[in-house]
Scaffold this motif. Structure first.
Motif, mmCIF file in Angstrom:
data_model
loop_
_atom_site.group_PDB
_atom_site.id
_atom_site.type_symbol
_atom_site.label_atom_id
_atom_site.label_comp_id
_atom_site.label_asym_id
_atom_site.label_seq_id
_atom_site.Cartn_x
_atom_site.Cartn_y
_atom_site.Cartn_z
ATOM 1 N N THR A 2 -70.908 86.691 -43.620
ATOM 2 C CA THR A 2 -71.751 87.054 -42.477
ATOM 3 C C THR A 2 -71.135 86.525 -41.194
ATOM 4 O OG1 THR A 2 -72.987 85.026 -42.579
ATOM 5 C CG2 THR A 2 -73.850 86.857 -43.888
ATOM 6 N N GLN A 3 -71.632 87.089 -40.081
ATOM 7 C CA GLN A 3 -71.153 86.625 -38.775
ATOM 8 C C GLN A 3 -71.400 85.117 -38.641
ATOM 9 O OE1 GLN A 3 -69.727 88.704 -36.779
ATOM 10 N NE2 GLN A 3 -69.318 87.194 -35.179
ATOM 11 N N GLN A 4 -72.647 84.713 -39.106
ATOM 12 C CA GLN A 4 -73.003 83.310 -38.933
ATOM 13 C C GLN A 4 -72.074 82.383 -39.718
ATOM 14 O OE1 GLN A 4 -76.868 82.339 -40.254
ATOM 15 N NE2 GLN A 4 -77.110 80.670 -38.815
ATOM 16 N N SER A 5 -71.795 82.744 -40.998
ATOM 17 C CA SER A 5 -70.965 81.837 -41.776
ATOM 18 C C SER A 5 -69.534 81.836 -41.273
ATOM 19 C CB SER A 5 -71.052 82.147 -43.262
ATOM 20 O OG SER A 5 -70.593 83.428 -43.521
ATOM 21 N N SER A 6 -69.060 82.977 -40.718
ATOM 22 C CA SER A 6 -67.689 82.940 -40.214
ATOM 23 C C SER A 6 -67.626 82.084 -38.945
ATOM 24 C CB SER A 6 -67.135 84.347 -39.985
ATOM 25 O OG SER A 6 -67.586 84.855 -38.778
ATOM 26 N N GLN A 7 -68.750 82.076 -38.166
ATOM 27 C CA GLN A 7 -68.768 81.195 -36.997
ATOM 28 C C GLN A 7 -68.769 79.734 -37.434
ATOM 29 O OE1 GLN A 7 -72.153 82.407 -34.770
ATOM 30 N NE2 GLN A 7 -71.052 84.005 -33.693
ATOM 31 N N LEU A 8 -69.573 79.453 -38.484
ATOM 32 C CA LEU A 8 -69.620 78.097 -38.992
ATOM 33 C C LEU A 8 -68.248 77.628 -39.414
ATOM 34 C CD1 LEU A 8 -72.689 77.522 -41.303
ATOM 35 C CD2 LEU A 8 -72.013 76.277 -39.259
ATOM 36 N N SER A 9 -67.535 78.531 -40.152
ATOM 37 C CA SER A 9 -66.242 78.086 -40.649
ATOM 38 C C SER A 9 -65.288 77.825 -39.491
ATOM 39 C CB SER A 9 -65.660 79.061 -41.663
ATOM 40 O OG SER A 9 -65.270 80.228 -41.029
ATOM 41 N N SER A 10 -65.428 78.596 -38.375
ATOM 42 C CA SER A 10 -64.508 78.314 -37.288
ATOM 43 C C SER A 10 -64.878 77.010 -36.567
ATOM 44 C CB SER A 10 -64.418 79.492 -36.315
ATOM 45 O OG SER A 10 -65.677 79.717 -35.767
ATOM 46 N N ILE A 11 -66.192 76.675 -36.568
ATOM 47 C CA ILE A 11 -66.580 75.388 -35.966
ATOM 48 C C ILE A 11 -66.029 74.250 -36.828
ATOM 49 C CG2 ILE A 11 -68.543 73.869 -35.459
ATOM 50 C CD1 ILE A 11 -70.099 76.529 -34.825
ATOM 51 N N GLU A 12 -66.201 74.399 -38.162
ATOM 52 C CA GLU A 12 -65.689 73.357 -39.044
ATOM 53 C C GLU A 12 -64.185 73.196 -38.872
ATOM 54 O OE1 GLU A 12 -67.102 74.838 -42.721
ATOM 55 O OE2 GLU A 12 -69.137 74.161 -42.330
ATOM 56 N N HIS A 46 -54.048 71.939 -40.548
ATOM 57 C CA HIS A 46 -55.033 71.671 -41.606
ATOM 58 C C HIS A 46 -56.110 72.743 -41.653
ATOM 59 C CE1 HIS A 46 -54.614 67.826 -43.564
ATOM 60 N NE2 HIS A 46 -54.155 67.300 -42.447
ATOM 61 N N GLY A 47 -56.442 73.187 -42.856
ATOM 62 C CA GLY A 47 -57.635 74.022 -43.049
ATOM 63 C C GLY A 47 -57.531 75.437 -42.532
ATOM 64 N N LYS A 48 -56.361 75.817 -42.020
ATOM 65 C CA LYS A 48 -56.240 77.167 -41.468
ATOM 66 C C LYS A 48 -55.451 78.067 -42.413
ATOM 67 C CE LYS A 48 -57.160 76.186 -36.784
ATOM 68 N NZ LYS A 48 -56.819 76.292 -35.381
ATOM 69 N N PHE A 49 -55.521 79.358 -42.121
ATOM 70 C CA PHE A 49 -54.728 80.340 -42.846
ATOM 71 C C PHE A 49 -53.560 80.698 -41.923
ATOM 72 C CE2 PHE A 49 -55.320 84.399 -45.670
ATOM 73 C CZ PHE A 49 -53.977 84.340 -46.006
ATOM 74 N N THR A 50 -52.395 80.177 -42.272
ATOM 75 C CA THR A 50 -51.196 80.432 -41.476
ATOM 76 C C THR A 50 -50.407 81.554 -42.129
ATOM 77 O OG1 THR A 50 -51.042 78.150 -40.707
ATOM 78 C CG2 THR A 50 -48.998 79.423 -40.690
ATOM 79 N N VAL A 51 -49.956 82.509 -41.334
ATOM 80 C CA VAL A 51 -49.121 83.589 -41.868
ATOM 81 C C VAL A 51 -47.780 83.572 -41.142
ATOM 82 C CG1 VAL A 51 -48.867 86.082 -42.155
ATOM 83 C CG2 VAL A 51 -51.095 85.016 -42.557
ATOM 84 N N LEU A 203 -60.591 81.481 -50.416
ATOM 85 C CA LEU A 203 -60.051 80.152 -50.762
ATOM 86 C C LEU A 203 -59.965 79.284 -49.512
ATOM 87 C CD1 LEU A 203 -57.132 81.103 -53.187
ATOM 88 C CD2 LEU A 203 -59.315 80.030 -53.769
ATOM 89 N N ASN A 204 -59.603 79.925 -48.406
ATOM 90 C CA ASN A 204 -59.482 79.199 -47.147
ATOM 91 C C ASN A 204 -60.855 78.875 -46.555
ATOM 92 O OD1 ASN A 204 -59.196 80.070 -43.856
ATOM 93 N ND2 ASN A 204 -58.085 78.291 -44.595
ATOM 94 N N GLN A 205 -61.695 79.900 -46.402
ATOM 95 C CA GLN A 205 -62.943 79.704 -45.654
ATOM 96 C C GLN A 205 -64.041 79.051 -46.472
ATOM 97 O OE1 GLN A 205 -64.034 83.448 -43.836
ATOM 98 N NE2 GLN A 205 -62.441 83.241 -42.291
ATOM 99 N N ILE A 206 -64.090 79.334 -47.778
ATOM 100 C CA ILE A 206 -65.184 78.789 -48.593
ATOM 101 C C ILE A 206 -64.743 77.499 -49.280
ATOM 102 C CG2 ILE A 206 -66.771 79.255 -50.507
ATOM 103 C CD1 ILE A 206 -66.570 82.246 -49.691
ATOM 104 N N GLN A 207 -63.518 77.517 -49.848
ATOM 105 C CA GLN A 207 -63.098 76.336 -50.606
ATOM 106 C C GLN A 207 -62.269 75.355 -49.782
ATOM 107 O OE1 GLN A 207 -62.005 76.816 -54.614
ATOM 108 N NE2 GLN A 207 -62.949 78.821 -54.822
ATOM 109 N N GLY A 208 -61.918 75.743 -48.556
ATOM 110 C CA GLY A 208 -61.253 74.795 -47.656
ATOM 111 C C GLY A 208 -59.771 74.565 -47.905
ATOM 112 N N HIS A 209 -59.115 75.471 -48.662
ATOM 113 C CA HIS A 209 -57.670 75.301 -48.845
ATOM 114 C C HIS A 209 -56.924 75.609 -47.545
ATOM 115 C CE1 HIS A 209 -57.392 75.028 -53.274
ATOM 116 N NE2 HIS A 209 -58.492 75.757 -53.262
#
Ligand code: ADP
Ligand code: MG
Length: 281
Positions: A2-12, A46-51, A203-209
């Protein structure tokens, strides 16, 4: 998501440690006399998805090998959580970082569960038998990647997409917070590419890899990356969020490709449309 959880993950993500999870500090990477990269400095946040993107032969796999301790730089340092990676043992590093190499080849006739179980090697001691924790990690990894139903099949009986997910499961069973993936989607059809990219995003946004992937598809790179590193001839040409760095001029500079850049209507990220020779001007 959801929009809300993706915002949360970017705050985290903004609250993660400022120090890079992994970095190269002015490294020279070479195969004997053949220097691939000179004075190369790259940060994996840390905690980001780097490509990582760049033309064939520009040194992407060489960089990933050095970041995973397989290639010793001729000069400069590789830091894993701020500490020289070569001052840490193979097992220590393997508890923190997993690598899915480009075109990994499974041993002949190996079963899915046995390949995934190989991810447990850094956690095993010679005097201890296979433990409950090992079993649990292997099962969780197979569930997360959707390969548990194939556990008893031979890896060579699987399709390309299924096999790729088995390799990801092996890396997950290693239980590292950092995963390096070298062209994980190459050779897969578009639906399987998206399925795997979505799995990496979870894996990145939910599990924090912390994830690092080398990709060839620039549009997937722009859609999924928090942090994009564009490389040419062993040098970083641009680095940052795709929306901030991807321009027609940069694509021309890195790939020698004339293109138009639109906005991907699904993800609001740059959408690269090649012009091709006939329409280039
Ligand atoms: P990319 O992954 O960006 O396509 P690589 O890092 O695989 O590029 O290769 C960069 C350069 O290093 C290429 O010119 C390649 O031929 C060379 N190279 C790669 N692996 C080896 C090796 N094991 N020995 C010698 N040269 C290599
Ligand atoms: Mg490569």
């Amino acid at each position: 998501m959801t929009q809300q959880s993706s915002q949360l993950s970017s705050i985290e993500k903004e609250e993660l440690p400022a120090q890079a999870a992994l970095s190269t500090q002015s490294v020279t990477l070479a195969y004997e006399q053949n220097v691939i990269a000179k004075d190369l400095s790259v940060d994996i946040p840390h905690g980001k998805f780097t490509v990582i993107v760049g033309p064939n032969g520009c040194g992407k796999s060489t960089l990933l090998r050095s970041l995973s301790r397989l290639l010793v730089p001729q000069s400069g340092e590789i830091l894993l959580n701020g500490k020289n990676i070569h001052s840490q043992s193979t097992k220590e590093v393997a508890k923190k970082l997993g690598l899915l190499p480009q075109s990994a080849i499974a041993p002949d006739g190996i079963k899915v569960i046995d390949l995934v179980s190989r991810g447990r090697f850094p956690h095993q001691k010679w005097f201890q038998p296979w433990s409950e924790a090992d079993q649990q990690a292997v099962e969780l990894a197979m569930q997360a990647t959707g390969v548990i139903d194939y556990a008893e099949l031979n890896v060579d009986q699987l399709s390309g997409g299924q096999r790729q997910r088995v390799w990801v499961a092996m890396a997950l069973a290693q239980e590292t917070s950092l995963l390096l993936l070298d062209e994980p989607t190459t050779y897969l059809d578009i639906a399987h590419q998206i399925e795997l990219m979505d799995l990496f995003q979870d894996l990145n946004q939910i599990q924090g890899h912390t994830l690092v992937a080398v990709l060839h598809d620039l549009n997937h790179a722009c859609r999924y990356a928090d942090h994009l590193i564009m490389i040419k001839s062993g040098q970083v040409i641009a680095t940052g969020a795709p929306n901030e760095i991807v321009t027609e001029a940069i694509i021309q500079q890195v790939f020698g490709l004339s293109c138009l850049i639109l906005t991907d209507p699904v993800s609001n990220t740059p959408l690269i449309i090649p012009r091709g020779r006939k329409t280039a001007n």
